[in-house]
Scaffold this active site. Structure first.
Site, PDB file in Angstrom:
ATOM      1  N   ARG A   1      -8.431  11.475  -7.478  1.00  0.00           N
ATOM      2  CA  ARG A   1      -7.435  12.026  -6.627  1.00  0.00           C
ATOM      3  C   ARG A   1      -6.793  10.934  -5.910  1.00  0.00           C
ATOM      4  NH1 ARG A   1      -8.208  13.387  -0.621  1.00  0.00           N
ATOM      5  NH2 ARG A   1      -7.327  11.419  -0.960  1.00  0.00           N
TER       6      ARG A   1
ATOM      7  N   GLU B   1     -13.238   5.650  -2.067  1.00  0.00           N
ATOM      8  CA  GLU B   1     -11.828   5.899  -2.057  1.00  0.00           C
ATOM      9  C   GLU B   1     -11.130   6.847  -2.960  1.00  0.00           C
ATOM     10  OE1 GLU B   1     -10.182   4.312   0.526  1.00  0.00           O
ATOM     11  OE2 GLU B   1      -8.305   5.270  -0.217  1.00  0.00           O
ATOM     12  N   ASP B   2     -10.600   7.981  -2.323  1.00  0.00           N
ATOM     13  CA  ASP B   2      -9.725   8.831  -3.459  1.00  0.00           C
ATOM     14  C   ASP B   2     -10.737   9.442  -4.689  1.00  0.00           C
ATOM     15  OD1 ASP B   2      -7.632   8.485  -1.843  1.00  0.00           O
ATOM     16  OD2 ASP B   2      -6.414   7.348  -3.283  1.00  0.00           O
TER      17      ASP B   2
ATOM     18  N   LYS C   1      -5.723  -1.845  -1.239  1.00  0.00           N
ATOM     19  CA  LYS C   1      -6.700  -1.674   0.152  1.00  0.00           C
ATOM     20  C   LYS C   1      -7.300  -2.648   0.540  1.00  0.00           C
ATOM     21  CE  LYS C   1      -8.318   2.491   2.390  1.00  0.00           C
ATOM     22  NZ  LYS C   1      -8.216   3.767   2.430  1.00  0.00           N
TER      23      LYS C   1
ATOM     24  N   ASP D   1     -13.508   6.417   3.152  1.00  0.00           N
ATOM     25  CA  ASP D   1     -12.479   5.959   4.103  1.00  0.00           C
ATOM     26  C   ASP D   1     -11.588   7.447   4.092  1.00  0.00           C
ATOM     27  OD1 ASP D   1     -10.849   4.629   6.064  1.00  0.00           O
ATOM     28  OD2 ASP D   1      -9.164   4.641   4.521  1.00  0.00           O
ATOM     29  N   ASP D   2     -11.635   8.293   3.126  1.00  0.00           N
ATOM     30  CA  ASP D   2     -10.656   9.367   3.284  1.00  0.00           C
ATOM     31  C   ASP D   2     -11.298  10.503   4.223  1.00  0.00           C
ATOM     32  OD1 ASP D   2      -9.023   8.560   0.941  1.00  0.00           O
ATOM     33  OD2 ASP D   2     -10.803   9.150  -0.165  1.00  0.00           O
TER      34      ASP D   2
ATOM     35  N   ASN E   1      -0.114  15.334   4.291  1.00  0.00           N
ATOM     36  CA  ASN E   1       0.626  14.455   3.315  1.00  0.00           C
ATOM     37  C   ASN E   1       1.008  15.137   2.014  1.00  0.00           C
ATOM     38  OD1 ASN E   1       0.440  12.194   5.114  1.00  0.00           O
ATOM     39  ND2 ASN E   1      -1.664  11.709   4.044  1.00  0.00           N
TER      40      ASN E   1
ATOM     41  N   TYR F   1       0.745  -1.186   0.044  1.00  0.00           N
ATOM     42  CA  TYR F   1      -0.125  -0.017   0.075  1.00  0.00           C
ATOM     43  C   TYR F   1       0.833   1.178   0.120  1.00  0.00           C
ATOM     44  CZ  TYR F   1      -4.301   2.566   0.303  1.00  0.00           C
ATOM     45  OH  TYR F   1      -5.138   3.399   0.197  1.00  0.00           O
TER      46      TYR F   1
HETATM   47  P1  NAI Z   1      -7.969  20.664   0.560  1.00  0.00           P
HETATM   48  O1  NAI Z   1      -7.265  21.273  -0.396  1.00  0.00           O
HETATM   49  O2  NAI Z   1      -9.562  20.354   0.382  1.00  0.00           O
HETATM   50  O3  NAI Z   1      -7.870  21.551   2.218  1.00  0.00           O
HETATM   51  C1  NAI Z   1      -6.845  22.383   2.319  1.00  0.00           C
HETATM   52  C2  NAI Z   1      -7.062  23.367   3.450  1.00  0.00           C
HETATM   53  O4  NAI Z   1      -6.093  23.996   3.670  1.00  0.00           O
HETATM   54  C3  NAI Z   1      -8.274  24.425   2.688  1.00  0.00           C
HETATM   55  O5  NAI Z   1      -9.152  24.853   3.677  1.00  0.00           O
HETATM   56  C4  NAI Z   1      -7.082  25.572   2.326  1.00  0.00           C
HETATM   57  O6  NAI Z   1      -7.728  26.743   2.389  1.00  0.00           O
HETATM   58  C5  NAI Z   1      -6.070  25.361   3.687  1.00  0.00           C
HETATM   59  N1  NAI Z   1      -5.058  26.173   3.552  1.00  0.00           N
HETATM   60  C6  NAI Z   1      -4.270  26.072   2.244  1.00  0.00           C
HETATM   61  N2  NAI Z   1      -3.098  26.903   2.444  1.00  0.00           N
HETATM   62  C7  NAI Z   1      -3.281  27.790   3.787  1.00  0.00           C
HETATM   63  C8  NAI Z   1      -2.381  28.341   4.585  1.00  0.00           C
HETATM   64  N3  NAI Z   1      -1.338  29.050   4.227  1.00  0.00           N
HETATM   65  N4  NAI Z   1      -2.875  28.849   5.885  1.00  0.00           N
HETATM   66  C9  NAI Z   1      -4.044  28.271   6.195  1.00  0.00           C
HETATM   67  N5  NAI Z   1      -4.716  27.553   5.674  1.00  0.00           N
HETATM   68  C10 NAI Z   1      -4.227  26.788   4.495  1.00  0.00           C
HETATM   69  O7  NAI Z   1      -7.232  19.226   0.998  1.00  0.00           O
HETATM   70  P2  NAI Z   1      -7.888  18.005   1.817  1.00  0.00           P
HETATM   71  O8  NAI Z   1      -8.384  17.013   0.853  1.00  0.00           O
HETATM   72  O9  NAI Z   1      -8.608  18.345   2.994  1.00  0.00           O
HETATM   73  O10 NAI Z   1      -6.429  17.432   2.292  1.00  0.00           O
HETATM   74  C11 NAI Z   1      -5.573  18.280   3.357  1.00  0.00           C
HETATM   75  C12 NAI Z   1      -4.271  17.402   3.500  1.00  0.00           C
HETATM   76  O11 NAI Z   1      -4.649  16.340   4.307  1.00  0.00           O
HETATM   77  C13 NAI Z   1      -3.336  16.851   2.271  1.00  0.00           C
HETATM   78  O12 NAI Z   1      -2.070  17.201   2.655  1.00  0.00           O
HETATM   79  C14 NAI Z   1      -3.936  15.533   2.408  1.00  0.00           C
HETATM   80  O13 NAI Z   1      -2.610  14.700   1.615  1.00  0.00           O
HETATM   81  C15 NAI Z   1      -4.088  15.285   4.015  1.00  0.00           C
HETATM   82  N6  NAI Z   1      -4.694  14.152   4.322  1.00  0.00           N
HETATM   83  C16 NAI Z   1      -4.211  13.435   5.305  1.00  0.00           C
HETATM   84  C17 NAI Z   1      -4.673  12.180   5.613  1.00  0.00           C
HETATM   85  C18 NAI Z   1      -4.092  11.366   6.783  1.00  0.00           C
HETATM   86  O14 NAI Z   1      -4.589  10.270   6.928  1.00  0.00           O
HETATM   87  N7  NAI Z   1      -3.284  12.030   7.220  1.00  0.00           N
HETATM   88  C19 NAI Z   1      -5.910  11.809   4.990  1.00  0.00           C
HETATM   89  C20 NAI Z   1      -6.783  12.476   4.007  1.00  0.00           C
HETATM   90  C21 NAI Z   1      -5.988  13.883   3.769  1.00  0.00           C
END
Ligand code: NAI
Length: 549
Positions: free
Chosen positions: A150, A239-240, A168, A262-263, A407, A97
């Site tokens: 995505r 997923e994704d 998965k 799951d996301d 991430n 994975y």
């Molecule tokens: P998204 O693009 O929908 O959201 C990003 C958010 O961050 C938006 O609200 C945006 O306005 C904000 N943002 C961007 N630049 C900023 C700044 N300079 N200051 C303050 N806020 C800012 O993205 P999504 O899908 O919510 O994913 C966000 C992150 O979470 C990604 O890196 C993704 O890989 C990660 N993620 C991690 C998971 C985990 O298991 N740890 C699971 C799903 C997502």
């Protein structure tokens, strides 16, 4: 679709990855099952076969090569594949994975060898029932479906996204004990907007731009209807999907069938699980904490929604919980005077009066003005948790809880080693991506990674064992609480917030039991005592052993 054939023989038996034992067929079996002459004379045990395959695996030159080797083994002999994985969980999880599966998705068309799962393609939209009926096995417990738009942090991968449902589902089996014969990976091929793929002569998907939203939702509706009719009890896991589709799809189907994303929900549950362990280690319950989330996208809002529900479960009113949650996006704190917020974001908007008089409305200002105990990041902004912000936060609380969850590693809001240094080793840390252990004195500390693998296999096992018909929010919270209870940090503050991957199968059984009991309580699974549910979970687990024939 192949009906169950308990008495398969000869070539059929030998070349079916679900029934074969390869060189482990005994001499008696070879005589009785029409296998004489089809195998070299030696008879091996599964332990010997696993040792042999491990040596081959180890000789592969890089991680993608190892992934290709394991996928080929899976297509040849699933029992042996899972036995090998079980013997080396920590080593092979990242190969089967994330992160290696990302490379496999990118190169899906080049490394494609044998079909697996279903390609549900838009050009076949008038024959979806036939497509579904062509599946390998009649009975299915879990489907993982993506449309490839995505994939991880890699964007639109078209049908390359199929690597994700395949990988998965391997973990549903490895960790959650779902019978591999009862799993079904599906890609919805609705085109791709990845120009490189559209021009790549190797690309195996439908060479077409993604269809319009109107066509898309109608197609997914048709697909879901056929799945629901053909497999009314199956768990359909999304997923994704692109952010714009993920939540609408979940909301469209979550009250009509057994389904979750799951996301959104898995990520939220694992983050809440790590938080549950952290607040206990910190000695201050979640409902008495002020929580700040940097990033208000689908992941961030999903986590906050669960945090809010948990605070309410701990006795706060909805409004009281809201007062303790601060969401910040690229335009600053979410406040009720903003007109750029979605409906789900508006639920976390603070009254403007609470920020009046502040110089600005960024993260530094919130940490300065609010008694913050928990700082979470899902913003994709590397380094956003700066030294001054973290030091100010650490001055306000004994055990600051800081989770840079974005991430990949290059996007994390802070490096765990920095957080450790700036807080004098007091921070309770969990990350989104894997990080090396933090050096400490003579030894080092493993950093907890909020990997959804702590949750989704348990969900699959729970709903299968309990025969649940829905995935409720309370079931997700039960998963998070049980995961938090298994936090090694509770018994030793020097230990990480989440258990080691090697302990996953055992912890997954515990989580699945709690989730299944919650399903019964929520009235979405047939009545059963807690003991009966626990027994059903134990019984439901498939193990990688050859069955006698
Ligand atoms: P998204 O693009 O929908 O959201 C990003 C958010 O961050 C938006 O609200 C945006 O306005 C904000 N943002 C961007 N630049 C900023 C700044 N300079 N200051 C303050 N806020 C800012 O993205 P999504 O899908 O919510 O994913 C966000 C992150 O979470 C990604 O890196 C993704 O890989 C990660 N993620 C991690 C998971 C985990 O298991 N740890 C699971 C799903 C997502």
């Amino acid at each position: 679709m192949t009906p169950q054939q308990p008495h398969r023989r000869g070539q059929d038996l030998l070349f079916d990855p679900l029934t074969t034992k390869g060189t482990a067929f005994s001499h008696d079996e070879r005589r009785e099952l029409g296998l004489l002459g089809l195998l070299p004379v030696a008879v091996k045990s599964i332990t010997e076969q696993a040792a042999h395959t491990y040596a081959e695996f180890s000789s592969r030159r890089d991680d993608l090569d190892k992934h290709i080797y394991l996928r080929a083994l899976q297509d040849r002999n699933e029992t042996l594949f899972y036995r090998l994985l079980s013997d080396h969980i920590e080593e092979m999880l990242p190969i089967v994975y994330t992160p290696t599966v990302g490379d496999a998705c990118r190169q899906f068309s080049e490394i494609y060898r044998r079909p697996r799962g279903l390609f549900v393609s838009y050009p076949d939209r008038d024959r979806l029932r036939e497509v579904l009926r062509n599946r390998r096995e009649e009975q299915v417990d879990v489907i993982v479906v993506t449309d490839g738009q995505r994939i991880l942090g890699l964007g639109d991968q078209g049908i390359g996204g199929m690597g994700i449902p395949i990988g998965k589902l391997s973990l549903y089996t490895l960790i959650g004990g779902i019978d591999p014969a009862r799993t079904l990976p599906i890609i919805l091929d609705v085109g791709t907007d990845n120009v490189e793929l559209l021009h790549d002569p190797q690309y195996l998907g439908w060479r077409h731009r993604r269809i319009s939203d109107e066509q898309y939702y109608a197609f997914v509706d048709d697909f879901v209807a056929v799945v629901h009719e053909e497999l009314p009890e199956v768990l359909l896991q999304w997923e994704d999907f692109a952010t714009v589709h993920a939540l609408p799809l979940l909301n469209r189907y979550r009250d009509r069938m057994l389904t979750f994303n799951d996301d959104i929900q898995g990520t939220a549950a694992v983050a809440l699980g790590a938080l549950h362990g952290a607040v206990r280690a910190a000695g201050r319950p979640l409902s008495q904490q002020q929580v700040v989330m940097l990033g208000a996208g689908s992941a961030g809002i999903g986590v906050l929604e669960m945090v809010r529900q948990q605070m309410v479960a701990e006795g706060l009113s909805d409004a009281e919980a809201g007062e303790r949650i601060w969401a910040i996006d690229i335009n600053g704190v979410l406040t009720d005077d903003r007109d750029d917020l979605s409906e789900s974001q508006r639920r976390f908007a603070q009254p403007t009066s609470r920020v009046s008089g502040w110089d600005a409305r960024g993260l530094a200002d919130v940490v300065h003005h609010v008694d913050v105990g928990i700082l979470l990041g899902l913003s994709t902004v590397a380094g956003a948790f700066t030294e001054s912000i973290v030091r100010e936060l650490a001055a306000k609380t004994d055990r600051p809880i800081i989770f840079p969850l974005s991430n990949p590693t290059s996007r994390a809001e802070a490096h765990p080693a920095e957080l450790d240094e700036w807080t004098g080793g007091r921070a309770l840390i969990a990350t989104g991506s894997p990080f090396p252990p933090i050096p400490h004195g003579q030894g080092s500390r493993r950093v907890a990674q909020c990997n959804n693998v702590y949750i989704f296999p348990a969900m699959g096992l729970a709903v299968t064992a309990a025969r649940a018909s829905r995935v409720t929010d309370a079931m997700m919270r039960a998963a998070a609480t049980t995961l938090g209870d298994a936090s090694p940090a509770l018994s030793d503050p020097g230990q990480p917030l989440l258990p080691a991957f090697a302990d996953l199968p055992e912890i997954t059984t515990r989580i699945a039991t709690a989730v299944a009991i919650q399903a019964v309580r929520d009235g979405v699974a047939p009545q059963a005592s807690d003991e009966e549910v626990a027994e059903a979970v134990r019984q439901a687990r498939w193990t990688p052993e050859y069955r006698s024939r």
